[in-house]
Design a protein around this motif. Sequence first.
Motif, PDB file in Angstrom:
ATOM      1  N   VAL A   1       0.869  -1.187   0.000  1.00  0.00           N
ATOM      2  CA  VAL A   1       0.000   0.000   0.000  1.00  0.00           C
ATOM      3  C   VAL A   1       0.899   1.227   0.000  1.00  0.00           C
ATOM      4  N   ASN A   2       0.296   2.385  -0.194  1.00  0.00           N
ATOM      5  CA  ASN A   2       1.071   3.614  -0.266  1.00  0.00           C
ATOM      6  C   ASN A   2       0.797   4.496   0.954  1.00  0.00           C
ATOM      7  N   LYS A   3       1.655   4.403   1.957  1.00  0.00           N
ATOM      8  CA  LYS A   3       1.599   5.263   3.143  1.00  0.00           C
ATOM      9  C   LYS A   3       0.202   5.463   3.719  1.00  0.00           C
ATOM     10  N   LEU A   4      -0.393   4.377   4.178  1.00  0.00           N
ATOM     11  CA  LEU A   4      -1.695   4.478   4.836  1.00  0.00           C
ATOM     12  C   LEU A   4      -1.499   4.821   6.300  1.00  0.00           C
ATOM     13  N   THR A   5      -2.413   5.608   6.851  1.00  0.00           N
ATOM     14  CA  THR A   5      -2.406   5.832   8.291  1.00  0.00           C
ATOM     15  C   THR A   5      -2.839   4.534   8.969  1.00  0.00           C
ATOM     16  N   LEU A   6      -2.575   4.424  10.240  1.00  0.00           N
ATOM     17  CA  LEU A   6      -2.976   3.242  10.994  1.00  0.00           C
ATOM     18  C   LEU A   6      -4.486   3.037  10.905  1.00  0.00           C
ATOM     19  N   GLU A   7      -5.247   4.117  10.966  1.00  0.00           N
ATOM     20  CA  GLU A   7      -6.709   4.018  10.890  1.00  0.00           C
ATOM     21  C   GLU A   7      -7.160   3.515   9.516  1.00  0.00           C
ATOM     22  N   GLU A   8      -6.546   4.009   8.448  1.00  0.00           N
ATOM     23  CA  GLU A   8      -6.886   3.552   7.091  1.00  0.00           C
ATOM     24  C   GLU A   8      -6.511   2.081   6.907  1.00  0.00           C
ATOM     25  N   ALA A   9      -5.360   1.698   7.445  1.00  0.00           N
ATOM     26  CA  ALA A   9      -4.919   0.301   7.355  1.00  0.00           C
ATOM     27  C   ALA A   9      -5.894  -0.614   8.090  1.00  0.00           C
ATOM     28  N   GLU A  10      -6.306  -0.205   9.277  1.00  0.00           N
ATOM     29  CA  GLU A  10      -7.250  -0.994  10.073  1.00  0.00           C
ATOM     30  C   GLU A  10      -8.566  -1.192   9.314  1.00  0.00           C
ATOM     31  N   GLU A  11      -9.055  -0.139   8.679  1.00  0.00           N
ATOM     32  CA  GLU A  11     -10.307  -0.216   7.926  1.00  0.00           C
ATOM     33  C   GLU A  11     -10.191  -1.191   6.752  1.00  0.00           C
ATOM     34  N   LYS A  12      -9.120  -1.097   5.990  1.00  0.00           N
ATOM     35  CA  LYS A  12      -8.930  -1.999   4.845  1.00  0.00           C
ATOM     36  C   LYS A  12      -8.767  -3.449   5.306  1.00  0.00           C
ATOM     37  N   LEU A  13      -7.994  -3.642   6.362  1.00  0.00           N
ATOM     38  CA  LEU A  13      -7.788  -4.994   6.875  1.00  0.00           C
ATOM     39  C   LEU A  13      -9.073  -5.594   7.420  1.00  0.00           C
ATOM     40  N   GLN A  14      -9.910  -4.779   8.050  1.00  0.00           N
ATOM     41  CA  GLN A  14     -11.182  -5.281   8.579  1.00  0.00           C
ATOM     42  C   GLN A  14     -12.081  -5.771   7.444  1.00  0.00           C
ATOM     43  N   LYS A  15     -12.112  -5.045   6.341  1.00  0.00           N
ATOM     44  CA  LYS A  15     -12.918  -5.462   5.178  1.00  0.00           C
ATOM     45  C   LYS A  15     -12.404  -6.779   4.610  1.00  0.00           C
ATOM     46  N   LEU A  16     -11.086  -6.915   4.500  1.00  0.00           N
ATOM     47  CA  LEU A  16     -10.507  -8.161   3.999  1.00  0.00           C
ATOM     48  C   LEU A  16     -10.797  -9.320   4.949  1.00  0.00           C
ATOM     49  N   SER A  17     -10.639  -9.074   6.237  1.00  0.00           N
ATOM     50  CA  SER A  17     -10.892 -10.110   7.236  1.00  0.00           C
ATOM     51  C   SER A  17     -12.361 -10.547   7.207  1.00  0.00           C
ATOM     52  N   ASP A  18     -13.273  -9.591   7.079  1.00  0.00           N
ATOM     53  CA  ASP A  18     -14.702  -9.922   7.006  1.00  0.00           C
ATOM     54  C   ASP A  18     -15.000 -10.787   5.783  1.00  0.00           C
ATOM     55  N   ALA A  19     -14.374 -10.460   4.651  1.00  0.00           N
ATOM     56  CA  ALA A  19     -14.580 -11.249   3.431  1.00  0.00           C
ATOM     57  C   ALA A  19     -14.038 -12.667   3.611  1.00  0.00           C
ATOM     58  N   LEU A  20     -12.902 -12.804   4.264  1.00  0.00           N
ATOM     59  CA  LEU A  20     -12.332 -14.133   4.516  1.00  0.00           C
ATOM     60  C   LEU A  20     -13.206 -14.937   5.480  1.00  0.00           C
ATOM     61  N   LYS A  21     -13.771 -14.260   6.489  1.00  0.00           N
ATOM     62  CA  LYS A  21     -14.610 -14.943   7.487  1.00  0.00           C
ATOM     63  C   LYS A  21     -15.872 -15.539   6.869  1.00  0.00           C
ATOM     64  N   GLU A  22     -16.301 -15.010   5.736  1.00  0.00           N
ATOM     65  CA  GLU A  22     -17.473 -15.570   5.058  1.00  0.00           C
ATOM     66  C   GLU A  22     -17.179 -16.963   4.514  1.00  0.00           C
ATOM     67  N   LYS A  23     -15.899 -17.272   4.304  1.00  0.00           N
ATOM     68  CA  LYS A  23     -15.518 -18.540   3.671  1.00  0.00           C
ATOM     69  C   LYS A  23     -14.856 -19.546   4.603  1.00  0.00           C
ATOM     70  N   MET A  24     -14.260 -19.064   5.699  1.00  0.00           N
ATOM     71  CA  MET A  24     -13.591 -20.003   6.607  1.00  0.00           C
ATOM     72  C   MET A  24     -13.482 -19.433   8.019  1.00  0.00           C
ATOM     73  N   THR A  25     -13.242 -20.317   8.977  1.00  0.00           N
ATOM     74  CA  THR A  25     -13.092 -19.938  10.373  1.00  0.00           C
ATOM     75  C   THR A  25     -11.851 -19.073  10.540  1.00  0.00           C
ATOM     76  N   LYS A  26     -11.978 -18.022  11.332  1.00  0.00           N
ATOM     77  CA  LYS A  26     -10.870 -17.083  11.496  1.00  0.00           C
ATOM     78  C   LYS A  26      -9.729 -17.703  12.289  1.00  0.00           C
ATOM     79  N   LYS A  27      -8.595 -17.860  11.620  1.00  0.00           N
ATOM     80  CA  LYS A  27      -7.362 -18.322  12.257  1.00  0.00           C
ATOM     81  C   LYS A  27      -6.212 -17.447  11.773  1.00  0.00           C
ATOM     82  N   TRP A  28      -6.480 -16.170  11.658  1.00  0.00           N
ATOM     83  CA  TRP A  28      -5.470 -15.230  11.190  1.00  0.00           C
ATOM     84  C   TRP A  28      -5.531 -13.962  12.025  1.00  0.00           C
ATOM     85  N   LYS A  29      -4.445 -13.204  11.928  1.00  0.00           N
ATOM     86  CA  LYS A  29      -4.441 -11.881  12.546  1.00  0.00           C
ATOM     87  C   LYS A  29      -4.021 -10.884  11.473  1.00  0.00           C
TER      88      LYS A  29
END
Length: 122
Positions: free
Chosen positions: A71-99
Amino acid sequence: MVLKQHFNRQYTIALPLLKNNHTDYLVIEYKGEEHQRFYHLIKHLFKTLDINHYYIYQGKDMERLQVFIKVNKLTLEEAEEKLQKLSDALKEKMTKKWKCLPSISLPTEYNIVTLPYKKLHT
């Protein structure tokens, strides 16, 4: 010398993900028996979301995968938001075993990632 010892699994080297409250990488670290399924799910999800600049590495053992998304210089808040969306998409397909890193819930000095051991996908 230390890097060689890291690759020989004698030492573990970690690097900070944040500099001045910004990051150039989003990291998803998976640990579990379904690492191959996770690998293919990440590739499919990223293709669907048109995420092209990412790298998948094997961690300390076969069951650990590290996904680095450029990514290109994201703030911590922007990074958290993007990661939450990715994590939510992954959780739709499998049990959460990631951080996801970096994380607002961690102090800056704990927003670190260990150097990977083997490249699986670029």
